[in-house]
Design an enzyme around this catalytic site. Structure first.
Site, PDB file in Angstrom:
ATOM      1  N   ARG A 108      42.212  34.414   6.588  1.00 32.26           N
ATOM      2  CA  ARG A 108      42.943  34.320   7.866  1.00 32.26           C
ATOM      3  C   ARG A 108      42.034  34.953   8.913  1.00 32.26           C
ATOM      4  NH1 ARG A 108      49.215  35.788   9.062  1.00 32.26           N
ATOM      5  NH2 ARG A 108      49.318  33.701   8.147  1.00 32.26           N
ATOM      6  N   HIS A 137      46.938  26.004  10.922  1.00 32.04           N
ATOM      7  CA  HIS A 137      47.664  26.712   9.853  1.00 32.04           C
ATOM      8  C   HIS A 137      48.131  25.653   8.844  1.00 32.04           C
ATOM      9  CE1 HIS A 137      49.611  29.810   7.775  1.00 32.04           C
ATOM     10  NE2 HIS A 137      50.597  30.126   8.590  1.00 32.04           N
ATOM     11  N   GLN A 191      51.056  26.154   6.248  1.00 31.52           N
ATOM     12  CA  GLN A 191      52.407  26.118   6.825  1.00 31.52           C
ATOM     13  C   GLN A 191      52.885  24.673   6.941  1.00 31.52           C
ATOM     14  OE1 GLN A 191      53.906  29.219   7.817  1.00 31.52           O
ATOM     15  NE2 GLN A 191      55.708  27.930   7.622  1.00 31.52           N
ATOM     16  N   ASP A 225      58.125  28.061  17.236  1.00 30.39           N
ATOM     17  CA  ASP A 225      57.292  29.200  16.816  1.00 30.39           C
ATOM     18  C   ASP A 225      57.240  30.171  17.990  1.00 30.39           C
ATOM     19  OD1 ASP A 225      55.425  30.854  15.553  1.00 30.39           O
ATOM     20  OD2 ASP A 225      53.727  29.492  15.821  1.00 30.39           O
ATOM     21  N   CYS A 249      58.162  28.799  11.422  1.00 26.65           N
ATOM     22  CA  CYS A 249      57.217  29.290  10.411  1.00 26.65           C
ATOM     23  C   CYS A 249      57.453  30.743  10.042  1.00 26.65           C
ATOM     24  CB  CYS A 249      55.790  29.118  10.920  1.00 26.65           C
ATOM     25  SG  CYS A 249      55.506  29.955  12.487  1.00 26.65           S
ATOM     26  N   ARG A 302      55.863  27.991   0.649  1.00 27.10           N
ATOM     27  CA  ARG A 302      54.468  28.407   0.816  1.00 27.10           C
ATOM     28  C   ARG A 302      53.870  28.727  -0.561  1.00 27.10           C
ATOM     29  NH1 ARG A 302      52.800  30.669   5.593  1.00 27.10           N
ATOM     30  NH2 ARG A 302      50.800  30.692   4.524  1.00 27.10           N
TER      31      ARG A 302
END
Ligand code: CP
Ligand code: NVA
Length: 308
Positions: free
Chosen positions: A105, A132, A135, A227, A267, A295
């Protein structure tokens, strides 16, 4: 036949068929969880590098690598200091001598591209400023569970054209969904990446659009996603963004104008009372926690795909 991709940096590098294969494997792994899963990571090590905070991603990758028979090592970013203590290239060249997988990340997407370019082991994007992908895979697995893989729902993202939005747009482009981003002017997906996404629609039947007018987009929305308005690294813009996104909150009044069986997702982490209200986030039609659970399954599937 091995995977056509060695890494998962962005879903724009994948064909729709390969994405569907990963989603099918995720469903199998979910059904078989803890009942004698295959262990493709036996005696292998995956290293996790996080330049930004995380709850879901860190726990699901650590747990997932463990459940696949492997050994996760979390390399605190303060320890490795990518590009400061040592160049990203040198970190990659060293890691490939010891471990079998890098999960990272990072702030800049270029950093993860450099990790991939300078190592021969798979690199998985655990979120960058631009993408991402894990996700988006978890969202699609959850949507398939709720409405099936053949039902191409009309998806409306309300908020910032950020990393999550870009990856959702990308997976919708690859799998033939209709997807609209409704955002205030100035918060659209940047033109170069939007062009790549548009290009990805050319033979899938997808229709991807951006527009500021939430009112005209809401009536046909079957799935609504949102988000945070200020992503990690944009904390200084929080107040400015709160003003800019006034009127873009996902709340019950707004949903009353959407399709009758509308589904909602996020998310997480959410800023309750800002981009979404608690009564929406905690409702039965909210997919957010199922998506968070998925996930784990979808990341196990992508790891298996890349390492076997
Ligand atoms: N959704 C997500 O990636 O959560 P974390 O930032 O907690 O990992
Ligand atoms: N857009 C958010 C997603 C967090 C999972 C961020 O980058 O902070």
């Amino acid at each position: 036949m091995g995977p056509s991709n060695r890494n998962l940096l962005t879903l724009l590098d994948y064909e729709g068929d390969e994405i569907l294969m990963v989603l099918q494997q995720a469903a199998r792994l979910k059904a078989a969880r803890l009942t004698g899963d295959p262990k493709p990571l036996r005696d292998r090590t995956g290293v996790l590098i996080f330049e930004k905070p995380s709850l879901r991603t860190r726990i699901t990758f650590e747990t997932g690598i463990h459940e696949l028979g492997g050994h996760p090592v979390n390399l605190e970013s303060t320890m490795v200091q990518l590009g400061k203590r040592e160049s990203v290239e040198d970190v990659a060249r060293n890691l490939e001598r010891w471990v079998h997988l890098i999960v990272a990340r990072t702030f800049s997407h270029t950093t993860i591209e450099q990790l991939a370019a300078h190592s021969s082991i798979p690199v998985i994007n655990a979120l960058t400023d631009t993408f991402h992908p894990c996700q988006a895979l978890a969202f699609m697995q959850t949507l398939h569970e709720r409405i099936g893989a053949d039902s191409k729902a009309n998806i409306l993202f309300i908020g910032d054209g950020n990393n999550v939005c870009i990856s959702l747009m990308s997976i919708c482009a690859k799998l033939g969904y209709r997807f609209t981003l409704a955002c205030p002017p100035g918060y659209e997906v940047p033109a170069p990446v939007f062009q790549r996404i548009q290009h990805a629609c050319s033979n899938t039947g997808a229709a991807i659009a951006m527009q500021p007018d939430l009112n005209s987009a809401i009536a046909s929305a079957e799935v609504i996603y949102t988000d945070v308005w200020a992503s990690m690294g944009q904390e200084k813009e929080t107040e400015k963004r709160k003003k800019a996104f006034t009127g873009y909150q996902v709340n019950s009044q707004l949903l009353a104008r959407a399709s009758r069986d509308v589904l909602v997702s996020h998310c997480l982490p959410a800023h309750r009372g800002e981009e979404i209200t608690s009564e929406v986030l905690d409702a039965d039609f909210s997919m957010a926690l199922d998506e968070a659970e998925n996930r784990l399954h979808v990341q196990k599937a992508i790891i298996s795909h890349l390492l076997t």
